[in-house]
Design a protein around this motif. Structure first.
Motif, short mmCIF file in Angstrom:
data_model
loop_
_atom_site.label_atom_id
_atom_site.label_comp_id
_atom_site.label_asym_id
_atom_site.label_seq_id
_atom_site.Cartn_x
_atom_site.Cartn_y
_atom_site.Cartn_z
N ALA A 22 0.60 -1.24 0.18
CA ALA A 22 -0.19 0.09 0.09
C ALA A 22 0.83 1.39 -0.04
CB ALA A 22 -0.81 0.03 1.30
N GLY A 23 1.97 1.27 0.62
CA GLY A 23 2.83 2.48 0.75
C GLY A 23 3.22 3.08 -0.57
N GLU A 27 1.68 8.12 -2.14
CA GLU A 27 2.07 9.50 -3.08
C GLU A 27 0.97 9.80 -4.23
OE1 GLU A 27 6.69 9.99 -3.01
OE2 GLU A 27 6.39 8.10 -2.33
N PHE A 33 -2.79 1.44 5.67
CA PHE A 33 -3.37 0.99 6.72
C PHE A 33 -2.87 1.84 7.90
CE2 PHE A 33 -5.00 -3.33 5.25
CZ PHE A 33 -6.13 -2.66 4.57
N ARG A 34 -1.71 2.33 7.70
CA ARG A 34 -0.92 3.06 8.66
C ARG A 34 -1.20 4.65 8.89
NH1 ARG A 34 1.60 -1.58 10.81
NH2 ARG A 34 0.33 -3.00 9.49
N GLN A 99 0.41 -6.27 -3.79
CA GLN A 99 -0.54 -6.60 -2.97
C GLN A 99 -1.75 -5.58 -3.02
OE1 GLN A 99 1.24 -7.29 1.27
NE2 GLN A 99 3.01 -6.41 0.40
N ASN A 100 -1.39 -4.68 -3.91
CA ASN A 100 -2.61 -3.53 -4.24
C ASN A 100 -3.41 -4.03 -5.10
OD1 ASN A 100 -0.96 -2.26 -2.20
ND2 ASN A 100 0.15 -0.92 -3.56
N ILE A 101 -4.50 -3.19 -5.18
CA ILE A 101 -5.64 -3.58 -5.65
C ILE A 101 -5.98 -2.17 -6.79
CG2 ILE A 101 -6.63 -5.31 -4.47
CD1 ILE A 101 -8.69 -2.51 -3.82
N ASP A 102 -4.95 -1.48 -6.74
CA ASP A 102 -5.44 -0.05 -7.45
C ASP A 102 -5.06 -0.18 -8.81
OD1 ASP A 102 -2.74 0.19 -7.30
OD2 ASP A 102 -2.55 1.38 -5.33
N HIS A 117 -3.22 -9.92 -4.56
CA HIS A 117 -4.51 -10.13 -3.82
C HIS A 117 -5.72 -9.46 -4.68
CE1 HIS A 117 -2.21 -8.84 0.40
NE2 HIS A 117 -2.46 -10.30 0.27
N THR A 186 5.74 -2.03 2.12
CA THR A 186 4.76 -2.87 2.51
C THR A 186 5.36 -2.93 4.09
OG1 THR A 186 4.02 -4.94 2.70
CG2 THR A 186 6.18 -4.78 1.51
N SER A 187 4.40 -3.24 5.11
CA SER A 187 4.73 -3.07 6.51
C SER A 187 5.30 -4.42 6.80
CB SER A 187 3.75 -3.00 7.20
OG SER A 187 2.45 -3.70 6.91
N ASN A 211 11.43 1.79 2.30
CA ASN A 211 10.18 2.20 3.10
C ASN A 211 10.83 3.45 3.89
OD1 ASN A 211 8.23 2.09 5.31
ND2 ASN A 211 7.58 0.23 4.48
N ALA A 230 9.19 5.87 -1.41
CA ALA A 230 9.22 5.20 -2.75
C ALA A 230 9.53 6.01 -3.77
CB ALA A 230 8.02 4.35 -3.11
P1 NAD Z 1 0.34 -1.47 5.32
O1 NAD Z 1 -0.70 -0.50 5.31
O2 NAD Z 1 0.31 -2.50 6.13
O3 NAD Z 1 1.94 -0.60 5.36
C1 NAD Z 1 2.27 0.22 4.30
C2 NAD Z 1 3.86 0.40 4.65
O4 NAD Z 1 3.93 1.31 3.48
C3 NAD Z 1 4.25 1.16 5.91
O5 NAD Z 1 5.41 0.11 6.25
C4 NAD Z 1 4.79 2.38 5.71
O6 NAD Z 1 5.69 2.80 6.26
C5 NAD Z 1 4.81 2.31 4.02
N1 NAD Z 1 4.98 3.57 3.42
C6 NAD Z 1 3.99 4.52 3.72
N2 NAD Z 1 4.35 5.94 2.80
C7 NAD Z 1 5.30 5.18 1.86
C8 NAD Z 1 6.11 5.88 0.62
N3 NAD Z 1 5.66 6.97 0.41
N4 NAD Z 1 6.77 5.21 0.06
C9 NAD Z 1 7.22 3.69 0.68
N5 NAD Z 1 6.78 3.41 1.45
C10 NAD Z 1 5.70 4.09 2.19
O7 NAD Z 1 0.39 -2.10 3.77
P2 NAD Z 1 0.84 -3.49 3.28
O8 NAD Z 1 2.00 -4.10 3.75
O9 NAD Z 1 0.85 -3.55 1.72
O10 NAD Z 1 -0.55 -4.59 3.73
C11 NAD Z 1 -1.81 -3.86 3.76
C12 NAD Z 1 -2.68 -4.88 2.81
O11 NAD Z 1 -3.91 -3.87 2.45
C13 NAD Z 1 -2.27 -5.12 1.77
O12 NAD Z 1 -2.84 -6.34 1.01
C14 NAD Z 1 -2.59 -3.98 0.61
O13 NAD Z 1 -2.06 -4.04 -0.62
C15 NAD Z 1 -3.84 -3.60 0.89
N6 NAD Z 1 -4.18 -2.07 0.83
C16 NAD Z 1 -4.15 -1.83 -0.46
C17 NAD Z 1 -4.17 -0.28 -0.94
C18 NAD Z 1 -4.15 -0.11 -2.34
O14 NAD Z 1 -4.40 -1.12 -3.33
N7 NAD Z 1 -3.45 1.02 -2.54
C19 NAD Z 1 -4.42 0.53 0.06
C20 NAD Z 1 -4.44 0.21 1.57
C21 NAD Z 1 -4.43 -1.00 1.93
#
Ligand code: NAD
Length: 247
Positions: A22-23, A27, A33-34, A99-102, A117, A186-187, A211, A230
């Motif tokens: 998700a991280g 941007e 999620f955090r 892991q993203n769905i976007d 996912h 990813t966390s 990260n 990133a």
């Molecule tokens: P997570 O929310 O658990 O963790 C996100 C991580 O990204 C954190 O470690 C954070 O420090 C880091 N981060 C934040 N901003 C950043 C940046 N600018 N550059 C680099 N890193 C950055 O996300 P996860 O580990 O992917 O797990 C959550 C689950 O929920 C996954 O399946 C995820 O794909 C899904 N989800 C997806 C989306 C999406 O599709 N965009 C959004 C939210 C959650």
């Protein structure tokens, strides 16, 4: 220094892959999620994102899903998605496991994207399995239903569900075969996606984490750590690669 080390590892690699979370899309305006505030302060992801909640109260979960759709429609790929697509075009990245769905990797131009996912492009009937393009659905009635009367659901993986077999197999094969894995945004807290860096490491790959914050991936799995967002980190890696390849 770690930027340079990461760029050199990518240049030297025979097969490199990126695992994104998700991280990488923060941007682009999609909260992870955090992130404080935003969507996930209103909806607890572990509650609303669980298949049990969806089946128990589809109307409640569908309201949240429509808010997510609105957010995703507004989002555009950012520098990080773009750099990964450029690296693939240059023959320096074999696949993105996301892991993203976007859909932002595909929109940035990445061709080989493993959607671990699932995705958010179409809906599937829980009863008969029929697939619907979203444009065919009348969302004024929530939850949307199939012609057979079954409940329609997005084609992404809820918490509590298995990873689709094909995606799981492709991701594990990519992790076993790569010699460099970039782990971006990813966390490392969601299983089984968080095993992929372990699989890659076990098969001899160099693991590069990008990260801005500490993650739950153990330090002995990570070879190069870049504590930066990133977009800026990948932009610098690409700059270094381009300078080196022009020499
Ligand atoms: P997570 O929310 O658990 O963790 C996100 C991580 O990204 C954190 O470690 C954070 O420090 C880091 N981060 C934040 N901003 C950043 C940046 N600018 N550059 C680099 N890193 C950055 O996300 P996860 O580990 O992917 O797990 C959550 C689950 O929920 C996954 O399946 C995820 O794909 C899904 N989800 C997806 C989306 C999406 O599709 N965009 C959004 C939210 C959650």
């Amino acid at each position: 220094m770690s930027i340079e080390e990461a760029a050199r590892a990518i240049l030297k690699s025979k097969r490199s892959v990126a695992l994104t979370g998700a991280g990488i899309s923060v941007e682009s305006g999609i909260p992870d999620f955090r992130s404080p505030g935003g969507l996930w302060s209103k909806y607890d992801p572990l509650e609303y994102g669980h298949i049990g909640s969806f089946r128990a109260n589809p109307e409640k979960v569908w309201k949240m899903l429509l808010e997510i759709d609105e957010l995703l429609e507004k989002a555009r790929p950012n520098k990080a998605h773009e750099v990964l697509a450029i690296l693939e075009q240059k023959g320096l990245l074999d696949a993105v496991i996301t892991q993203n769905i976007d859909n932002l990797h595909q929109r940035a131009g990445s061709q080989n994207v493993i959607e671990y996912h699932g995705h958010n492009r179409t809906l599937r009937c829980e009863t008969c399995g029929r697939i619907y393009p979203k444009s065919d659905i009348d969302f004024s009635r929530i939850p949307p239903l199939c012609e057979c009367g079954g409940l329609l659901r997005p084609e992404f993986v809820f918490f509590g569900e298995a990873i689709p077999t094909r995606e799981r197999h492709s991701a594990e094969t990519a992790a076993m075969d790569c010699d460099v894995m970039l782990v971006i945004g990813t966390s490392g807290s969601v299983a089984p996606a968080n095993y992929l860096p372990h699989i890659a490491k076990h098969h001899g790959a160099t693991i590069i984490e990008i990260n801005p914050s500490e993650t739950e991936l153990p330090k002995n799995v990570l070879d190069i750590i870049i504590r930066e967002k990133a977009g800026s980190a990948l932009e610098k890696i690409l700059e270094f690669i381009e300078t080196e390849t022009e020499k």
